[in-house]
Write an enzyme that holds these catalytic residues in place. Sequence first.
Site, short mmCIF file in Angstrom:
data_model
loop_
_atom_site.label_atom_id
_atom_site.label_comp_id
_atom_site.label_asym_id
_atom_site.label_seq_id
_atom_site.Cartn_x
_atom_site.Cartn_y
_atom_site.Cartn_z
N SER A 58 0.79 -1.24 0.00
CA SER A 58 0.00 0.00 0.00
C SER A 58 0.81 1.28 0.00
O SER A 58 0.24 2.37 -0.10
CB SER A 58 -0.96 0.01 1.20
OG SER A 58 -2.05 -0.85 0.96
N LYS A 61 0.15 3.76 -2.72
CA LYS A 61 -0.90 4.78 -2.68
C LYS A 61 -0.35 6.21 -2.62
O LYS A 61 -1.10 7.16 -2.85
CB LYS A 61 -1.84 4.51 -1.50
CG LYS A 61 -2.66 3.24 -1.66
CD LYS A 61 -3.64 3.05 -0.49
CE LYS A 61 -4.58 1.86 -0.73
NZ LYS A 61 -3.96 0.56 -0.42
N SER A 113 -6.14 3.40 4.18
CA SER A 113 -5.49 2.60 3.14
C SER A 113 -6.51 1.80 2.34
O SER A 113 -6.33 0.62 2.03
CB SER A 113 -4.45 1.64 3.75
OG SER A 113 -3.58 1.14 2.77
N LYS A 226 3.09 6.51 4.88
CA LYS A 226 2.17 5.47 4.42
C LYS A 226 2.76 4.10 4.70
O LYS A 226 3.91 3.81 4.39
CB LYS A 226 1.91 5.61 2.91
CG LYS A 226 0.83 4.68 2.39
CD LYS A 226 -0.54 5.10 2.89
CE LYS A 226 -1.58 4.01 2.70
NZ LYS A 226 -1.41 2.89 3.66
#
Length: 421
Positions: A58, A61, A113, A226
Amino acid sequence: MKKFLISLVTFFLIFCSYAKASTPTQPAVSADGAIVLDANSGRILYSKNIDTPYAPASTTKIMTALLTLENCKLNDMVTVGKKPPVADGSKIYIFEGEKLTVEQLLYGLLLASANDCAEALAEHIGGSIDGFSQMMNRKAKELGCKNTNFVNPSGLYDDKHRTSARDLALIMKELVKQPEYSKIAKTSSYKIPPTNVCKEERPLWNENKLVQPYSKFYYNICEGGKTGYTIQSLHSYVASASKDNHRLIVALTHDNNKTYFNDSLALFKYAYENFDLVEPYLKGQTIENYSINKNSSIPLSLGENFYYTIEKTLASKASFKIEPKLNENLGKASLKKGDTIGTAQVKLDGKSIGEVKLLSGKDYTPKTTASTVLTNTVSTGKTILKYVFYVFIIILAIYIVLRIILIIKRKKRRKRFKYKK
């Protein structure tokens, strides 16, 4: 003997202290790929397999967020299509036909997320997942990423979906320039209000513990980060921090032990404690006046700031120099203040460490003097005379040839006339 031993021990302690100060111990991290990138100077302050491509999960992202902020306004309305609601993995359960703002989807993307939010944004911007993936890869190349290939906006595992610690840091370096990013990424919690389809609020909590004040990992200068995880990708993490306008990026990939919060804090601490950001040259600074001729000169002005990250133990002894490399034929044409006229190599202790643009510090127009006019006139006159001479020679040659031909013909006629008699 006693004094000698005391002196020896004192020397040993001082030597060890100096050695420790000059070569600080780098922290050990469990991730297979790791980097600390100075966002101001571009210098890499810590590296471990920084160009090895891993599945980023993730942390993907952050590229989705970057393209969203570059292509959309926060209040743009997105109508959710058929595919995002059935996205695999983490999601906030959006519905087909639901209307959400770009801002609301970004909160879902960065705090929770949510893969469904990632796909909704991707379809809104790129028309399809494939179309958006192409945009992601184009942007990655623009940023200098050399070991990256994206096939989806969420980071769901795919054998062809890869990036490296260095590339992840380059993407974060660009993303954090967007002020809306940090505003969203540092928010501890957020509620998406009821929509045309969902009548209940959707509460979201930020999974990045470096921005959570109640967390033992809280880092008050963190600008956002993140996390990422899938079984095949293992854990990954990327974050940005800024202290006294000195911005650092940490990226960790392929971590089997999930120690990325601890490791990130250790890397930030290591970099801030052992390196200083210096600005030996500033935008607009005149480094010298360049003499075009005896009567004219132009200031050489720097077109940008030059940053360098240097070890604190070396900062006081650093010797910076700058060497201009100007464009050819400089001064033969008119210049406006601010025109690019070359570059300047910046050197530290004789070693090149980068370059900056050089600009003209003022307007400049080549002066036409009486002597210049006379010289040009004489030169033009010489050119004309030269051509006249060539034409004369050609005409003379033609005349001589014709004259010879005429003489030959006359001789032949006389001979024929003799024979007839």
